[in-house]
Write a protein that holds these residues in place. Structure first.
Motif, PDB file in Angstrom:
ATOM      1  N   PHE A 202       0.798  -1.234   0.000  1.00  0.00           N
ATOM      2  CA  PHE A 202       0.000   0.000   0.000  1.00  0.00           C
ATOM      3  C   PHE A 202       0.830   1.284   0.000  1.00  0.00           C
ATOM      4  CE2 PHE A 202      -2.523  -3.324   2.109  1.00  0.00           C
ATOM      5  CZ  PHE A 202      -3.667  -3.309   1.312  1.00  0.00           C
ATOM      6  N   GLY A 203       2.145   1.172   0.170  1.00  0.00           N
ATOM      7  CA  GLY A 203       2.982   2.351   0.209  1.00  0.00           C
ATOM      8  C   GLY A 203       2.929   3.057   1.559  1.00  0.00           C
ATOM      9  N   LYS A 204       3.608   4.197   1.672  1.00  0.00           N
ATOM     10  CA  LYS A 204       3.663   4.935   2.944  1.00  0.00           C
ATOM     11  C   LYS A 204       2.283   5.369   3.412  1.00  0.00           C
ATOM     12  CE  LYS A 204       8.355   6.758   2.389  1.00  0.00           C
ATOM     13  NZ  LYS A 204       9.188   7.985   2.264  1.00  0.00           N
ATOM     14  N   LYS A 205       1.415   5.690   2.475  1.00  0.00           N
ATOM     15  CA  LYS A 205       0.069   6.132   2.859  1.00  0.00           C
ATOM     16  C   LYS A 205      -0.722   5.017   3.536  1.00  0.00           C
ATOM     17  CE  LYS A 205      -1.638   5.140  -1.826  1.00  0.00           C
ATOM     18  NZ  LYS A 205      -2.294   5.698  -3.035  1.00  0.00           N
ATOM     19  N   GLY A 206      -0.295   3.772   3.315  1.00  0.00           N
ATOM     20  CA  GLY A 206      -0.968   2.643   3.946  1.00  0.00           C
ATOM     21  C   GLY A 206      -0.756   2.586   5.447  1.00  0.00           C
ATOM     22  N   MET A 207       0.170   3.374   5.963  1.00  0.00           N
ATOM     23  CA  MET A 207       0.454   3.373   7.400  1.00  0.00           C
ATOM     24  C   MET A 207      -0.528   4.255   8.186  1.00  0.00           C
ATOM     25  SD  MET A 207       3.139   1.433   7.504  1.00  0.00           S
ATOM     26  CE  MET A 207       3.890   1.731   9.088  1.00  0.00           C
ATOM     27  N   LYS A 208      -1.320   5.043   7.472  1.00  0.00           N
ATOM     28  CA  LYS A 208      -2.198   6.006   8.136  1.00  0.00           C
ATOM     29  C   LYS A 208      -3.202   5.316   9.070  1.00  0.00           C
ATOM     30  CE  LYS A 208      -5.115  10.017   7.186  1.00  0.00           C
ATOM     31  NZ  LYS A 208      -5.743  10.859   6.139  1.00  0.00           N
ATOM     32  N   ASN A 209      -3.218   5.747  10.319  1.00  0.00           N
ATOM     33  CA  ASN A 209      -4.136   5.246  11.356  1.00  0.00           C
ATOM     34  C   ASN A 209      -3.961   3.752  11.669  1.00  0.00           C
ATOM     35  OD1 ASN A 209      -5.263   7.823  11.333  1.00  0.00           O
ATOM     36  ND2 ASN A 209      -6.963   7.243   9.996  1.00  0.00           N
ATOM     37  N   LEU A 210      -2.863   3.174  11.232  1.00  0.00           N
ATOM     38  CA  LEU A 210      -2.687   1.734  11.423  1.00  0.00           C
ATOM     39  C   LEU A 210      -1.499   1.409  12.330  1.00  0.00           C
ATOM     40  CD1 LEU A 210      -4.266  -0.715  10.257  1.00  0.00           C
ATOM     41  CD2 LEU A 210      -2.395  -1.018   8.629  1.00  0.00           C
ATOM     42  N   GLY A 211      -0.781   2.439  12.781  1.00  0.00           N
ATOM     43  CA  GLY A 211       0.431   2.216  13.564  1.00  0.00           C
ATOM     44  C   GLY A 211       0.215   1.353  14.790  1.00  0.00           C
ATOM     45  N   GLY A 212      -0.842   1.633  15.554  1.00  0.00           N
ATOM     46  CA  GLY A 212      -1.104   0.870  16.774  1.00  0.00           C
ATOM     47  C   GLY A 212      -1.340  -0.605  16.488  1.00  0.00           C
ATOM     48  N   PHE A 213      -2.122  -0.894  15.459  1.00  0.00           N
ATOM     49  CA  PHE A 213      -2.390  -2.292  15.130  1.00  0.00           C
ATOM     50  C   PHE A 213      -1.125  -2.985  14.654  1.00  0.00           C
ATOM     51  CE2 PHE A 213      -3.265  -5.539  11.931  1.00  0.00           C
ATOM     52  CZ  PHE A 213      -3.962  -6.455  12.717  1.00  0.00           C
ATOM     53  N   LEU A 214      -0.318  -2.311  13.853  1.00  0.00           N
ATOM     54  CA  LEU A 214       0.913  -2.929  13.339  1.00  0.00           C
ATOM     55  C   LEU A 214       1.877  -3.256  14.476  1.00  0.00           C
ATOM     56  CD1 LEU A 214       1.542  -0.738  10.153  1.00  0.00           C
ATOM     57  CD2 LEU A 214       0.552  -3.028  10.269  1.00  0.00           C
ATOM     58  N   VAL A 215       1.992  -2.362  15.435  1.00  0.00           N
ATOM     59  CA  VAL A 215       2.848  -2.632  16.600  1.00  0.00           C
ATOM     60  C   VAL A 215       2.308  -3.820  17.379  1.00  0.00           C
ATOM     61  CG1 VAL A 215       3.623  -1.734  18.831  1.00  0.00           C
ATOM     62  CG2 VAL A 215       3.705  -0.265  16.805  1.00  0.00           C
ATOM     63  N   PHE A 216       0.996  -3.852  17.576  1.00  0.00           N
ATOM     64  CA  PHE A 216       0.382  -4.976  18.287  1.00  0.00           C
ATOM     65  C   PHE A 216       0.614  -6.294  17.547  1.00  0.00           C
ATOM     66  CE2 PHE A 216      -3.255  -7.890  18.305  1.00  0.00           C
ATOM     67  CZ  PHE A 216      -3.239  -8.300  19.633  1.00  0.00           C
ATOM     68  N   ALA A 217       0.307  -6.320  16.259  1.00  0.00           N
ATOM     69  CA  ALA A 217       0.426  -7.558  15.481  1.00  0.00           C
ATOM     70  C   ALA A 217       1.868  -8.040  15.441  1.00  0.00           C
ATOM     71  CB  ALA A 217      -0.105  -7.339  14.065  1.00  0.00           C
ATOM     72  N   GLY A 218       2.814  -7.113  15.187  1.00  0.00           N
ATOM     73  CA  GLY A 218       4.221  -7.499  15.129  1.00  0.00           C
ATOM     74  C   GLY A 218       4.737  -7.992  16.472  1.00  0.00           C
ATOM     75  N   SER A 219       4.370  -7.292  17.545  1.00  0.00           N
ATOM     76  CA  SER A 219       4.822  -7.687  18.883  1.00  0.00           C
ATOM     77  C   SER A 219       4.241  -9.039  19.279  1.00  0.00           C
ATOM     78  CB  SER A 219       4.413  -6.627  19.914  1.00  0.00           C
ATOM     79  OG  SER A 219       4.978  -5.379  19.612  1.00  0.00           O
ATOM     80  N   PHE A 220       2.968  -9.246  18.977  1.00  0.00           N
ATOM     81  CA  PHE A 220       2.324 -10.507  19.344  1.00  0.00           C
ATOM     82  C   PHE A 220       2.966 -11.679  18.600  1.00  0.00           C
ATOM     83  CE2 PHE A 220      -0.711 -13.935  19.113  1.00  0.00           C
ATOM     84  CZ  PHE A 220      -1.232 -13.983  20.393  1.00  0.00           C
ATOM     85  N   MET A 221       3.178 -11.521  17.301  1.00  0.00           N
ATOM     86  CA  MET A 221       3.781 -12.619  16.524  1.00  0.00           C
ATOM     87  C   MET A 221       5.213 -12.891  16.973  1.00  0.00           C
ATOM     88  SD  MET A 221       2.350 -12.471  12.613  1.00  0.00           S
ATOM     89  CE  MET A 221       3.054 -10.875  12.220  1.00  0.00           C
ATOM     90  N   ALA A 222       5.967 -11.822  17.248  1.00  0.00           N
ATOM     91  CA  ALA A 222       7.356 -11.999  17.690  1.00  0.00           C
ATOM     92  C   ALA A 222       7.413 -12.733  19.028  1.00  0.00           C
ATOM     93  CB  ALA A 222       8.041 -10.640  17.808  1.00  0.00           C
ATOM     94  N   ALA A 223       6.568 -12.333  19.966  1.00  0.00           N
ATOM     95  CA  ALA A 223       6.564 -12.963  21.291  1.00  0.00           C
ATOM     96  C   ALA A 223       6.089 -14.411  21.212  1.00  0.00           C
ATOM     97  CB  ALA A 223       5.662 -12.163  22.233  1.00  0.00           C
ATOM     98  N   THR A 224       5.042 -14.658  20.429  1.00  0.00           N
ATOM     99  CA  THR A 224       4.515 -16.020  20.293  1.00  0.00           C
ATOM    100  C   THR A 224       5.533 -16.939  19.638  1.00  0.00           C
ATOM    101  OG1 THR A 224       2.297 -15.079  20.036  1.00  0.00           O
ATOM    102  CG2 THR A 224       2.570 -17.383  19.449  1.00  0.00           C
ATOM    103  N   LEU A 225       6.153 -16.439  18.579  1.00  0.00           N
ATOM    104  CA  LEU A 225       7.169 -17.234  17.885  1.00  0.00           C
ATOM    105  C   LEU A 225       8.332 -17.556  18.810  1.00  0.00           C
ATOM    106  CD1 LEU A 225       8.302 -16.761  14.256  1.00  0.00           C
ATOM    107  CD2 LEU A 225      10.052 -16.908  16.018  1.00  0.00           C
ATOM    108  N   PHE A 226       8.750 -16.573  19.613  1.00  0.00           N
ATOM    109  CA  PHE A 226       9.852 -16.811  20.558  1.00  0.00           C
ATOM    110  C   PHE A 226       9.482 -17.893  21.559  1.00  0.00           C
ATOM    111  CE2 PHE A 226      11.791 -16.112  24.695  1.00  0.00           C
ATOM    112  CZ  PHE A 226      13.141 -16.110  24.371  1.00  0.00           C
ATOM    113  N   VAL A 227       8.300 -17.805  22.143  1.00  0.00           N
ATOM    114  CA  VAL A 227       7.883 -18.771  23.167  1.00  0.00           C
ATOM    115  C   VAL A 227       7.844 -20.186  22.608  1.00  0.00           C
ATOM    116  CG1 VAL A 227       5.946 -19.521  24.607  1.00  0.00           C
ATOM    117  CG2 VAL A 227       6.619 -17.106  24.581  1.00  0.00           C
ATOM    118  N   PHE A 228       7.215 -20.344  21.456  1.00  0.00           N
ATOM    119  CA  PHE A 228       7.075 -21.696  20.908  1.00  0.00           C
ATOM    120  C   PHE A 228       8.393 -22.256  20.393  1.00  0.00           C
ATOM    121  CE2 PHE A 228       2.591 -20.630  21.053  1.00  0.00           C
ATOM    122  CZ  PHE A 228       2.023 -21.853  21.401  1.00  0.00           C
TER     123      PHE A 228
END
Length: 496
Positions: A202-228
């Motif tokens: 989506f390009g840089k404009k695709g980041m609009k209003n989505l920062g919080g969700f992206l941080v959540f999704a990335g953090s959750f996947m990183a933590a889950t992957l580490f644990v397993f």
């Protein structure tokens, strides 16, 4: 140096043909295959029997891979023709009408789950056409699926890539140690993956209003992957990471409302709602999600791999499509017609795939791949961990699998690590993650996903879209391998 230049020339020829000249892999692959056979014969002591064996192996492997593509394409054609895909669009839009989140759920999270339960190209074969069915541009759908596969490929179906890929170096590390360090590198990629896919599609404009969700999704996947990967084991790392990420996302969307810019809102093509029950529309994919792990964990790996790993995956997909068709009320002659249409679509892919796999096997059997890897390793010195990531990517780029890359180069990496006084576990992990990201640009995978989304012949365009993400993760993982080896985990798992 002449031999090194000759050894790398088939790879360069493929890239020039597909990306530079914008030719279809179906045209490029047979020509470069013939060139590679002649090269191996004249300069790398290839024998007639060896070349014939490579031809038989490459064609056989190509048929098996295209069989999986055919099965997935049959499912897609059937769901579109019956109107089930229209209902699936409505249901997914009810969950979120944000096109950006739809891509992340299907390509990234569902793709990671599919790799965990099946591997063998299942994410590209299932997730990418699913996105096309939802109305996404085929190039964007294929790009998202390829980029997302740069993480779970290190474990593959039920952890086989790490388990079998580290078998030759078992005296230096346990399966759990190999999985743990691989996870510690991949957790970095898991965190940036939502950002990377969003920016690429989506390009840089695709980041609009989505920062919080992206941080959540990335953090959750990183933590889950580490644990397993570090605590539970490689067998379920990808499957559980993908599945739990989907569930967590659904919960997040229930709690937090995202203000989606109008350009990223899902706009249904039809104003009339489908009367088809949701469970009926999703039946083929629901059956697939049940059958894949059920079959994988019901049989020994040697049984499933008897005719090639892709064969059982393709068979399960085809059976799921057939059973789903029965649920949807599709008559057997109609389903046969959908399968026939799918078969016609995959014939060009068969030509390209067989040519590429013969080429790859000739490079491996004549020692060209080994020569390239050793040349890189000899020049590396203390920077070897970074090079191990690059060699891992090179191996899967040519063989099409992270497992194949690990089998080829794991022993070489461990020998180099011990001679340089480096930790063999962190170096192997570099190889293992490199093998995963090589899948992002592997020409076999590009051809496969291009076929399933109907853009065969545009492989060069697709590789250009994926290449920046590949290079970014390659550098990130290379630097992580260096830091882990020299500073953070120099004695991890090492008896001192």
């Amino acid at each position: 140096m002449l031999n090194v230049a000759l050894a790398v020339s088939p790879i360069v020829a493929v890239l020039i043909g597909v990306i530079g000249l914008k030719k279809s892999a179906m045209k490029v692959a047979p020509i470069v295959m013939i060139y590679t056979v002649i090269l191996g014969w004249l300069f790398f002591n290839g024998s007639a029997s060896g070349m014939l064996q490579s031809f038989h192996k490459g064609v056989g492997d190509g048929i098996r891979i295209v069989y999986l593509i055919f099965a997935a394409f049959s499912m897609l054609v059937m769901t579109i023709e019956t109107g089930a895909m229209d209902k699936m669009k409505e249901v997914i839009a009810d969950i979120t009408d944000d096109r950006r989140i739809q891509v992340l759920i299907i390509a990234v999270m569902f793709g990671i789950f599919l790799e965990g339960v099946a591997g063998a190209g299942a994410p590209a074969a299932v997730a990418a056409p699913f996105l096309v069915g939802l109305g996404f541009n085929p190039i964007s759908a294929a790009t998202a699926a390829l980029i997302a596969n740069g993480i779970p490929g290190s474990w593959g179906g039920a952890g086989v890539t790490t388990i079998m890929g580290s078998q030759a170096v078992r005296e230096y590390m346990s399966i759990m140690e190999a999985s743990s360090m691989t996870g510690r590198i991949h957790m970095l990629g898991a965190f940036i993956m939502p950002f990377l896919v969003t920016l690429t599609i989506f390009g840089k404009k695709g980041m609009k209003n989505l920062g919080g969700f992206l941080v959540f999704a990335g953090s959750f996947m990183a933590a889950t992957l580490f644990v397993f990967s570090n605590i539970i084991g490689p067998e379920v790392t990808s499957m559980c990471t993908g599945l739990l990420a989907i569930i967590a996302t659904l919960v997040y969307l229930k709690i937090f409302k995202i203000k989606t810019p109008s350009e990223f809102l899902y706009k249904p093509e039809k104003t009339n709602k489908s009367n088809m029950p949701a469970h009926k529309a999703f039946a083929p994919y629901l059956i697939l999600m049940i059958l894949l792990p059920a079959v994988r964990y019901s049989f020994d790996l040697s049984v499933l791999a008897r005719y090639g790993y892709t064969v059982w995956v393709g068979t399960v997909i085809f059976i799921s499509a057939f059973l789903g068709a029965l649920v949807l009320g599709v008559k057997i002659p109609e389903f046969a017609g959908h399968a026939k249409n799918a078969f016609k679509k995959v014939i060009p892919a068969l030509v390209a795939m067989c040519g590429l796999l013969v080429l790859s096997d000739v490079m491996v059997s004549t020692g060209m791949m080994s020569l390239l890897a050793k040349t890189l390793s000899n020049a590396a010195g203390k920077g070897y961990p970074f090079v191990a990531v690059a060699i891992g990517a090179l191996g899967s780029f040519m063989t099409g699998t992270g497992l194949g890359s690990n089998i080829m180069f794991a022993t070489m990496h461990v020998e180099a690590a011990t001679s340089l006084g480096l930790n063999p576990i962190t170096v192997f992990a570099g190889q293992n993650v490199g093998g995963a990201i090589g899948n992002m640009i592997c020409i076999n995978n590009v051809v496969a996903v291009a076929t399933t989304v109907g853009v065969l012949g545009k492989e060069g365009q697709l590789m250009k879209k994926v290449l920046p993400a590949f290079l970014l993760i390659l550098v990130l993982y290379g630097l992580a391998a260096l830091m882990y080896t020299h500073y953070l985990f120099p004695n991890f798992g090492v008896l001192v």
